[in-house]
Design an enzyme around this catalytic site. Structure first.
Site, mmCIF file in Angstrom:
data_model
loop_
_atom_site.group_PDB
_atom_site.id
_atom_site.type_symbol
_atom_site.label_atom_id
_atom_site.label_comp_id
_atom_site.label_asym_id
_atom_site.label_seq_id
_atom_site.Cartn_x
_atom_site.Cartn_y
_atom_site.Cartn_z
ATOM 1 N N GLU A 100 -4.762 25.730 24.268
ATOM 2 C CA GLU A 100 -5.737 26.667 24.350
ATOM 3 C C GLU A 100 -6.610 26.473 25.798
ATOM 4 O O GLU A 100 -7.909 26.174 25.636
ATOM 5 C CB GLU A 100 -6.558 26.813 23.002
ATOM 6 C CG GLU A 100 -5.585 27.476 22.189
ATOM 7 C CD GLU A 100 -6.410 27.509 20.781
ATOM 8 O OE1 GLU A 100 -6.435 28.725 20.177
ATOM 9 O OE2 GLU A 100 -7.043 26.575 20.294
ATOM 10 N N GLU A 119 1.283 27.980 16.363
ATOM 11 C CA GLU A 119 0.490 27.932 15.431
ATOM 12 C C GLU A 119 0.524 29.240 14.661
ATOM 13 O O GLU A 119 0.401 30.364 15.170
ATOM 14 C CB GLU A 119 -1.014 27.829 15.586
ATOM 15 C CG GLU A 119 -1.523 26.534 16.244
ATOM 16 C CD GLU A 119 -2.806 26.481 16.871
ATOM 17 O OE1 GLU A 119 -3.564 27.188 16.277
ATOM 18 O OE2 GLU A 119 -3.306 25.600 17.584
#
Length: 990
Positions: A446, A513
């Site tokens: 991220e 994820e």
């Protein structure tokens, strides 16, 4: 060199005097002993609240630290009483307190000063000081002289202290800073802890020493032979020396000891015929022995590395291990413990790896930093596939409250960040490169996209072509799409995954994820795992995440973000695990284990079809336990020994006794270990399948009993020879049920339209959309009551709901069979949101503190989380049924319940039996609104009752994410359709 505090705010200064990264091999001297000296243990410590107030001159040998506190290393300052604790997720911890932009450092910057006095026996040739991990930046002095400076919290920092260390007494001084420029790229979703968090040690190296080792195994196309390649870097004395290489496997020597002259850099290759390949299914390891021999013929040191032969590659856009399409049944794992934070112990890491194996988890993504090196050795030995992730996350620089806004993203395309980011990749790769368990290098997490991360990925490819490269962030910045060898997404819905896979995909797809396991979650997980067989380019995913990051502050209570007065904070968002912070499996594990199992087992009354989904191993070492149950009780058991090769499917006949008597039957088949393994005991179940069928027929009816009635002004009583029930008009139901002098109802039953919101419910603002049902749950009122007296009296209650033009009814019929038969009807209404739940709640005294039921279990289950449940008769206490979620919420439900008994310690209580369709059942020590309003378990009131829920339907729990994803439509409860619940209840055990 003079240390400079300005380095903290300089992105270009991230290592001063730090040695190049090397492999994590362990060298041992000739004979007994070790080259290493641990400096772990108690250190003198002083905390400063900011940089200006840090102690000056403390590094001097004569400095008096007798008044200082002590701190344990490895460990964290905040968790040992030094400085405030703080949890944030995406936002930076100083947001709104100080206005900063990278690489600026906040004024609020804790500084920990450490002193360690130690004795050194005497150097051989070279002495290296290693810090395995320090968060976040630190300066080091030895005997008053500056040694160096380093950042990157999760890889080793090595310093040459040969000229500074002395025989006898020495003093090591370290100053650790909570914030530095590195903090901008260490914005992970975790507690912002500070300290010397991993081991500190000295290595007293001989003159002839192996500095670095890079092992690769090049397999031929049919995997029948391999070339073992060893690239060595040595420190050499002037007179030189020799290197001896040997390789042994489970059956003894594979390569006889072989010697050659040593040189500073060596590139050796050896042919190995018929190697046993490494995989998570069969983690075959070989012992590689390297002995360095001095010019005098004496051994200088020996290095033994456990290596695995395997090949990981992309074939036709699909990832393959040893020629087979691989599926990642994965989980994301933080280093974490409730008391030690990220300073986890060997025993905890071993527990984790065994847990993964026991629950069919074959892969781990090291979110979002390199783990301790021993974890990788355990994964090599036990068999776990790894995505090794670099210590990089800058979430708060480009995503604000969920919105992508990269105007000042770091690292982005900023050249001044290139070196430090690539250094993190290098430090991870060089340390971990010899572990066969690592299949993929990850560029971090991220951090948006850009040129800097692309160059990082290119470093991985150039240095280690034997592995692939992962980075999810290209999804947000397609300019450098080649950064990642695979399409990786977070929390994509199943339909979104299919859209990609149906649109001419050029890369394989993984979910780095998915299944946000916050609180009562993991519903609908099968919608993802079912894609494995539908799409060749879908190759699995990694659950977020493994362990709740909840803190035990010493009083036994688990605290979350915000509980330490930490602001800003992201509160309970730190608790997303499938195990608790104390490593207790949550009920979600039941589903994970089933969906990740390596065998599909489909029994019927006549046969069982078993599909071996393993890539490399057969059913050898497994037995098939076959059980036949009738109405939940075992009536037949047998054991079979199937022989099914990897990738094959077999149909095995079952010689079960004839199911002649009326009743419900279940054929259950489980593959179990014949013998104990490294990770489980003999008899451990690795896979399960079930088939249910019913044999129709009349069941014997109990002898009818005579009933007498008594109608008062507002109450209606019904009496049998041994039972009395009293129904109230104003209270809308039975207010008393007695047998043998014992009262079974603490309050009259109530309709329920509301469940205590789960974390997922709250995250998607379920309450805003569905509040009408909470109001109905709390404030409905009784309408007309109709009483029909007779042989079996009937009492019908109608209810009106606030603001809703629908009138549910509940009918009680007191039967001559000694039971009270209940029908609850919801007629359906247009224009309303879906129902969270529809049913009845019974309130019993807290003495009725255990239950036994026939339904799906043994752990809690929901409409969208059923694959791991099985049919049976299960028992539990009411207290145990309150699942250990760190935020109280809906929990403990059981779908498919045929009967349930809620009793006291003497077996006295109520038995609820389904009439027609099974119901959903729950028994908890707290009511719906008590769970709804408590934010922590200790806020729940003292237990005064047992609340039993009998429901026609409850919506699923969801889990695609915890901030907006709804429960999938097929697992919601439509409010415009009629619902009916039918069951009976009566005292039992009296």
């Amino acid at each position: 060199m003079t240390p400079d505090i300005a380095w903290l705010a300089d992105s270009r200064t991230f290592a001063v005097n730090r040695l190049p990264a090397v492999s994590d091999h362990v060298a041992r001297p000739a004979g007994d002993g070790s080259l290493r000296q641990s400096l772990d243990g108690a250190w003198a410590f002083a905390l400063a609240e900011d940089v200006a107030s840090r102690p000056q001159g403390f590094e001097a040998r004569g400095f008096d630290a007798s008044g200082w506190a002590t701190i344990e290393v490895p460990g964290y300052m905040q968790l040992q009483g030094f400085g405030p604790n703080q949890y944030v997720n995406t936002q930076y911890p100083w947001d709104g307190i100080e206005h900063l932009r990278p690489p600026e450092v906040p004024e609020a910057n804790l500084v920990g000063s450490y002193i360690r006095d130690f004795t050194f026996a005497g150097k051989k040739s070279r002495v290296i000081l290693t810090f395995d991990g320090v968060e976040t930046a630190f300066f080091v002095w030895l005997n008053g002289t500056f040694v160096g400076y380093a950042e990157d919290s999760f890889t080793p920092s090595r310093f040459d202290v040969t000229d500074l260390i002395e025989e006898g007494d020495n003093r090591l001084a370290v100053q650790v800073f909570q914030r530095s420029s590195a903090s901008w790229i260490e914005d992970q979703d975790f507690w912002r802890l500070t300290g010397i968090s991993r081991s500190v040690w000295l290595e007293n190296q001989p003159a002839l020493h192996l500095d670095d080792l890079f092992v690769t195994t090049d397999l031929n196309d049919d995997f029948s032979s391999a070339s073992l390649r060893l690239r060595l870097k040595l420190s050499l004395p002037g007179e030189g020396g020799k290197v001896e290489v040997a390789l042994s496997g489970s059956d003894g020597l594979v390569l006889e000891p072989w010697q050659c002259e040593a040189s500073a850099e060596m590139d050796l290759a050896f042919d190995v015929a018929g190697p046993e390949l490494w995989s998570a299914e069969a983690p075959n390891l070989y012992d590689l022995s390297l002995t360095l021999i001095g010019a005098d013929g004496e051994d200088s040191e020996t290095v033994t590395e456990r290596i695995g032969f395997r090949r990981f590659e992309m074939i036709d856009k699909v990832m393959h291990l040893n020629g087979k399409r691989i599926i990642f049944n994965g989980v994301n794992r933080h280093d974490f413990d409730a008391r030690r934070g990220r300073a986890v112990t060997y025993e905890q890491m071993l527990w984790d790896v065994k847990f993964f194996k026991q629950n069919n988890i074959n892969a781990v993504r090291t979110c979002h930093y390199p783990n301790q090196t021993v974890f990788y050795r355990l994964c090599d030995e036990y068999g776990i596939y790894l995505i090794d992730e670099a210590n990089l996350e800058s979430h708060g620089s480009w995503q604000k409250d969920g919105k992508v806004e990269p105007s000042w993203v770091v690292p982005g395309d900023r050249e001044d960040w290139q070196d430090c980011v690539t250094d993190r990749a290098r430090s991870m790769l060089e340390r971990d490169k010899n572990h066969p368990s690592i299949l993929i290098w990850s560029c971090g997490n991220e951090s948006f996209g850009g040129k800097v991360i692309y160059e990082m990925s290119q470093f991985f490819r150039d240095r280690d072509p034997s592995r692939l490269v992962h980075y999810e962030g290209v999804f947000h910045d397609r300019r450098y799409d080649d950064t990642s060898d695979m399409e990786s997404r977070m929390y994509a819905k199943p339909a979104d995954v299919e859209t990609y896979l149906n649109d001419n995909p050029q890369k394989p797809f993984i979910l780095c994820e998915y299944m946000h396991a916050m609180g009562n979650s993991c519903g609908g997980m099968h919608l993802y795992t079912d894609l494995v067989d539908q799409y060749r380019l879908y190759q699995g995913g990694f659950i977020w995440d493994y362990i709740d990051q909840a803190m035990d502050d010493g009083d036994g209570r688990l605290r979350l973000g915000g509980d330490f007065s930490d602001r800003p904070s992201d509160y309970e968002f730190c608790a997303d695990g499938i195990v608790t912070a104390r490593r207790e499996p949550s009920p979600k594990v039941q589903e994970v284990k089933a969906l990740y199992q390596s065998f599909d087992i489909a029994p019927s009354a006549a046969e069982v079809i078993i599909r071996n989904k393993n890539l490399f191993v057969s059913t050898a070492g497994l037995s098939l336990a076959v059980t036949l149950l009738k109405d939940g009780a075992v009536v037949f058991e047998t054991v079979m020994t199937p022989e099914i090769a990897a990738g094959e499917t077999a149909t095995l006949p079952l010689a079960l006794p004839e199911a002649a008597e009326p009743g419900e039957y279940a054929v259950q088949c489980a593959l179990k270990l014949d013998e104990a393994t490294l990770w489980a005991e003999a008899g451990h179940e690795v896979a399960f399948g079930e088939h249910m069928f019913t044999v129709e027929g009349e069941k014997p009816a109990p002898a009818p009993v005579a009933l007498t009635t008594s109608r008062g002004d507002i109450n209606f009583g019904v009496r049998s020879p041994d039972m009395f029930a009293l129904f109230s008009e104003p209270f809308g139901g039975p207010v008393s049920l007695k047998k043998g002098g014992l009262e079974f109802l603490a309050r009259p039953p109530r309709l329920t339209f509301w469940r205590a919101m789960t974390d997922n419910d709250r995250g998607r603002q379920h309450g805003f959309e569905h509040a009408v049902w909470q109001t109905a749950h709390l404030y409905y009122k009784r309408g007309p009551v109709v009483i029909a007296d007779g042989d079996e009296p009937v009492i019908r209650y109608r209810f009106t709901l606030p603001g809703i033009t629908v009138e549910p009814e509940v009918t009680y019929r007191v039967g001559r069979d000694g039971r009270i038969h209940v029908t609850a009807d919801f007629p359906g209404a247009e224009g309303l949101p879906e129902l969270p739940i529809f049913g009845l709640q019974f309130f019993m005294d807290a003495a009725f503190d255990r239950f036994r039921y026939y339904g799906l279990g043994p752990d809690e289950n929901y409409r969208d989380r059923l694959r791991g449940a099985r049919l049976g008769i299960f028992e539990r206490t009411v207290a145990e049924n309150l699942s250990p979620y760190v935020v109280p919420q809906e929990c403990g439900n059981r779908v498919g319940t045929r009967f349930a008994e809620v009793t006291d310690g003497e077996g006295r209580g109520l038995r609820f039996e389904a009439e027609g369709a099974p119901f959903e059942f729950n028994a908890l020590p707290h009511g719906t609104m008590e769970l709804e309003t408590a934010t922590r378990p200790w806020e729940l009131p003292p237990v005064t009752r047992t609340v039993v829920t009998i429901a026609a339907k409850q919506m699923g729990v969801g889990g695609d994410d915890s901030w907006g994803a709804p429960v999938h439509p097929q697992y919601r409860v439509a409010s415009h359709r009629p619902l009916s619940l039918a069951f009976s209840f009566a005292p039992v055990g009296v």
